[in-house]
Write an enzyme that holds these catalytic residues in place. Structure first.
Site, mmCIF file in Angstrom:
data_model
loop_
_atom_site.group_PDB
_atom_site.id
_atom_site.type_symbol
_atom_site.label_atom_id
_atom_site.label_comp_id
_atom_site.label_asym_id
_atom_site.label_seq_id
_atom_site.Cartn_x
_atom_site.Cartn_y
_atom_site.Cartn_z
ATOM 1 N N HIS A 1 87.587 4.193 24.170
ATOM 2 C CA HIS A 1 88.310 4.991 23.173
ATOM 3 C C HIS A 1 89.115 4.201 21.962
ATOM 4 C CE1 HIS A 1 91.369 8.262 21.944
ATOM 5 N NE2 HIS A 1 90.496 8.997 22.715
ATOM 6 N N ASP B 1 86.549 12.412 28.962
ATOM 7 C CA ASP B 1 84.774 13.059 29.147
ATOM 8 C C ASP B 1 84.446 12.427 30.390
ATOM 9 O OD1 ASP B 1 85.071 12.755 25.520
ATOM 10 O OD2 ASP B 1 84.966 14.742 26.946
HETATM 11 C C1 SDX Z 1 86.952 11.720 22.705
HETATM 12 O O1 SDX Z 1 89.958 10.149 19.142
HETATM 13 C C2 SDX Z 1 90.314 10.975 20.103
HETATM 14 O O2 SDX Z 1 91.251 11.010 20.422
HETATM 15 C C3 SDX Z 1 88.979 11.615 20.673
HETATM 16 C C4 SDX Z 1 89.152 12.206 21.993
HETATM 17 C C5 SDX Z 1 89.997 13.772 21.760
HETATM 18 O O3 SDX Z 1 90.618 14.059 22.881
HETATM 19 O O4 SDX Z 1 89.981 14.248 20.598
HETATM 20 O O5 SDX Z 1 89.956 11.407 23.042
HETATM 21 C C6 SDX Z 1 88.001 12.792 23.027
HETATM 22 O O6 SDX Z 1 86.182 11.786 21.676
HETATM 23 C C7 SDX Z 1 86.517 10.640 23.613
HETATM 24 C C8 SDX Z 1 85.728 9.565 23.566
HETATM 25 C C9 SDX Z 1 84.210 10.054 24.013
HETATM 26 N N1 SDX Z 1 83.230 9.188 23.725
HETATM 27 C C10 SDX Z 1 82.672 8.654 24.413
HETATM 28 O O7 SDX Z 1 82.904 8.454 25.578
HETATM 29 C C11 SDX Z 1 81.406 7.829 23.936
HETATM 30 C C12 SDX Z 1 81.073 6.305 24.261
HETATM 31 N N2 SDX Z 1 82.363 5.771 23.773
HETATM 32 C C13 SDX Z 1 82.025 4.855 22.663
HETATM 33 O O8 SDX Z 1 81.151 5.606 21.744
HETATM 34 C C14 SDX Z 1 83.295 4.715 21.823
HETATM 35 O O9 SDX Z 1 84.223 3.869 22.739
HETATM 36 C C15 SDX Z 1 84.210 5.322 20.997
HETATM 37 C C16 SDX Z 1 83.443 6.213 19.981
HETATM 38 C C17 SDX Z 1 84.932 6.310 21.863
HETATM 39 C C18 SDX Z 1 85.148 4.584 20.219
HETATM 40 O O10 SDX Z 1 84.539 3.759 19.367
HETATM 41 P P1 SDX Z 1 85.559 2.678 18.358
HETATM 42 O O11 SDX Z 1 86.916 2.787 18.642
HETATM 43 O O12 SDX Z 1 85.150 2.718 17.057
HETATM 44 O O13 SDX Z 1 85.270 1.334 19.083
HETATM 45 P P2 SDX Z 1 83.796 0.481 18.755
HETATM 46 O O14 SDX Z 1 82.550 1.357 18.723
HETATM 47 O O15 SDX Z 1 84.264 -0.281 17.603
HETATM 48 O O16 SDX Z 1 83.688 -0.328 20.065
HETATM 49 C C19 SDX Z 1 84.366 -1.475 20.096
HETATM 50 C C20 SDX Z 1 83.537 -2.475 21.027
HETATM 51 C C21 SDX Z 1 81.973 -2.321 20.519
HETATM 52 O O17 SDX Z 1 81.422 -3.700 20.782
HETATM 53 P P3 SDX Z 1 81.651 -4.893 19.715
HETATM 54 O O18 SDX Z 1 80.802 -4.413 18.326
HETATM 55 O O19 SDX Z 1 82.974 -5.130 19.372
HETATM 56 O O20 SDX Z 1 80.722 -6.130 20.195
HETATM 57 O O21 SDX Z 1 83.244 -1.717 22.372
HETATM 58 C C22 SDX Z 1 82.000 -1.292 22.709
HETATM 59 C C23 SDX Z 1 81.194 -1.520 21.235
HETATM 60 O O22 SDX Z 1 79.881 -1.917 21.196
HETATM 61 N N3 SDX Z 1 82.003 -0.242 23.392
HETATM 62 C C24 SDX Z 1 81.222 -0.091 24.218
HETATM 63 C C25 SDX Z 1 81.604 1.351 24.441
HETATM 64 N N4 SDX Z 1 82.583 1.818 23.506
HETATM 65 C C26 SDX Z 1 82.572 0.727 22.620
HETATM 66 N N5 SDX Z 1 80.179 -0.512 24.992
HETATM 67 C C27 SDX Z 1 79.572 0.101 25.782
HETATM 68 N N6 SDX Z 1 79.820 1.384 25.940
HETATM 69 C C28 SDX Z 1 80.990 2.182 25.613
HETATM 70 N N7 SDX Z 1 81.272 3.365 25.920
#
Ligand code: SDX
Length: 431
Positions: A308, A366
């Site tokens: 998140h 989720d």
């Molecule tokens: C919702 O914003 C809100 O409030 C949203 C929400 C709401 O109520 O409105 O809470 C609802 O959208 C919840 C999130 C649902 N999405 C997912 O579950 C999809 C999987 N999650 C990721 O796509 C990700 O965690 C996000 C999109 C939720 C957050 O992405 P960020 O904050 O932009 O973080 P990032 O992509 O920069 O990740 C940081 C690091 C990265 O690695 P590095 O590039 O630093 O090496 O963490 C890794 C990412 O690759 N990472 C993951 C991961 N999520 C982040 N690696 C594996 N699995 C994951 N799920």
């Protein structure tokens, strides 16, 4: 916000600029950079808005480190256990918990707006039956501005109020119609003798051929899911609604924009993607394979329902949903649901894995919601529409707050331009 009279100094090109600092009632201070470009001729750079406060708000507060979520100051776990969705809607819209009389009036107003214009039934018939319900939802909600002209003037407080009630009241009806249409069953009209959650289950699962009795336990679980998805500060879809609204667009068009944004798998679409992922994993012995894939930079696979932008601790909504999943599945007699076992083992494994610990990746809203929704009888394609109908009150509350803000102006970000500088046109013969 409170002007602290403190300032931050920015030294740039031999000049020093004073940036005022504002303090919130709780949370991080903000630097006021509104005059920065005019004074220093520079932009700030923040793709994805990781360090940017786009507005001030009094509706929802999130502490990502503590895993805390407050709606008008009330903790989400207390609202989930003690309140119900329409009371939370009142709280989000008007700022205080209602008295009994206020609640009764509000519930009556919403109940009497749950039907949609009969001509909308024909509108649905333009879609293919196999259209994703989110595609139908975006289209039909956007089309509401073609059916409800008398509540599109955003400068009229009464029309804003009517639009808010209509959206909260009609989204469950439209979402249920999208579901019925996708399975070839007749639309079911709302009933005024049922509460908000029970009415939605009735519109989704009853058929004209027989009596349908809403299980009160399922209605309670449904209502809790609505509460847990109601609002969440300046997330992507809420920011979309705010940006669309900043041009003066009508509320129905703005909410349709929010629905479109929510559909993405990185946002509200994650509940559908998460359940599909759990089904692909299939059994606990395949979890290590998927954990390794999630850690592999060369593999686009991510653990859906994990991570998140704000929470660097467990999403408090996920905690409530995990407990609710246990309760609902036990009541439905499917407590040994293999997907729930995979989800729990996946959570346990990830939370003990160095990669997830180091990147502070925890289950989000989720991760467990899809397990509950599938056990209640919904197809995965209905998971995000249910998120959207739940979030409608959050979008519209933030919309009302923004419209009423005297600072409200059209949102127009700038950019870091890396393209070509000016150059002359080249005739095709010379290329
Ligand atoms: C919702 O914003 C809100 O409030 C949203 C929400 C709401 O109520 O409105 O809470 C609802 O959208 C919840 C999130 C649902 N999405 C997912 O579950 C999809 C999987 N999650 C990721 O796509 C990700 O965690 C996000 C999109 C939720 C957050 O992405 P960020 O904050 O932009 O973080 P990032 O992509 O920069 O990740 C940081 C690091 C990265 O690695 P590095 O590039 O630093 O090496 O963490 C890794 C990412 O690759 N990472 C993951 C991961 N999520 C982040 N690696 C594996 N699995 C994951 N799920």
């Amino acid at each position: 916000m409170t002007d602290t009279k403190k300032t931050a100094q920015l030294s740039l090109n031999g000049e020093t600029y004073e940036l005022p600092i504002f303090s919130p009632t709780t949370g991080p201070d903000v630097l006021d950079i509104r005059k920065l470009y005019g004074q220093a001729g520079v932009f700030t750079y923040d793709p994805g808005f990781t360090s940017t406060a786009s507005c001030d708000s009094t509706i929802t507060y999130i502490d990502g480190g503590k895993g805390e979520l407050l709606h008008r100051g009330y903790p989400i776990d207390q609202l989930a256990s003690k309140s119900h969705h329409l009371e939370v809607c009142y709280l989000l819209l008007y700022g205080e918990l209602p008295t009994a009389a206020q609640l009764e009036d509000f519930e009556t107003r919403v109940t009497r707006h749950t039907m949609v214009h009969e001509q909308m039934h024909n509108f649905f018939r333009g879609f293919r039956r196999d259209a994703h319900p989110m595609a139908t939802l975006v289209g039909v909600v956007g089309a509401m501005s073609a059916f409800y002209h008398d509540s599109t003037d955003i400068n009229d407080p009464w029309q804003r109020e009517v639009a808010a009630i209509r959206l909260i009241a009609k989204l469950p009806t439209i979402a249920a119609m999208a579901y019925k249409y996708s399975i070839g069953q007749p639309f079911v009209y709302p009933r005024n003798d049922l509460d908000y959650a029970a009415n939605f289950l009735h519109m989704c699962f009853s058929v004209p051929a027989e009596e349908y009795h809403v299980d009160p336990i399922l209605a309670r679980a449904m209502d809790r899911i609505f509460i847990l998805h109601a609002d969440h500060e300046q997330n992507a879809s809420t920011s979309t609604v705010r940006l669309a609204s900043s041009s003066g667009a009508n509320p129905f068009a703005c909410i349709a924009a929010g629905i479109a944004c929510l559909w993405g798998p990185a946002h509200g679409g994650a509940n559908q993607a998460c359940l599909e992922m759990l089904k692909e994993i299939g059994s606990v012995d395949r979890i290590p394979e998927f954990i390794e894939r999630a850690k592999d930079k060369n593999d686009p696979f991510r653990l859906m329902g994990f991570g998140h932008r704000v929470y660097k601790n467990t999403d408090p909504r996920a905690k409530v949903l995990k407990q609710s999943a246990d309760e609902v599945l036990e009541l439905l007699g499917v407590e040994d649901n293999p997907l729930l076992q995979v989800a729990k083992e996946l959570e346990r494994t990830a939370l003990n894995d160095e990669y997830f610990i180091e990147k502070k990746l925890f289950p989000n809203v989720d991760f467990y919601s899809g397990i509950i929704l599938e056990a209640m009888g919904f197809p995965t394609s209905m998971f995000t529409p249910i998120f959207a109908l739940s979030r409608t009150v959050g979008w519209i509350s933030q919309w009302k707050e923004m419209i009423a803000d005297p600072q409200n102006k059209i949102g127009r970000p700038r950019q870091l331009y890396l393209g070509e500088t000016a150059r002359d046109y080249i005739d095709i013969e010379s290329r």
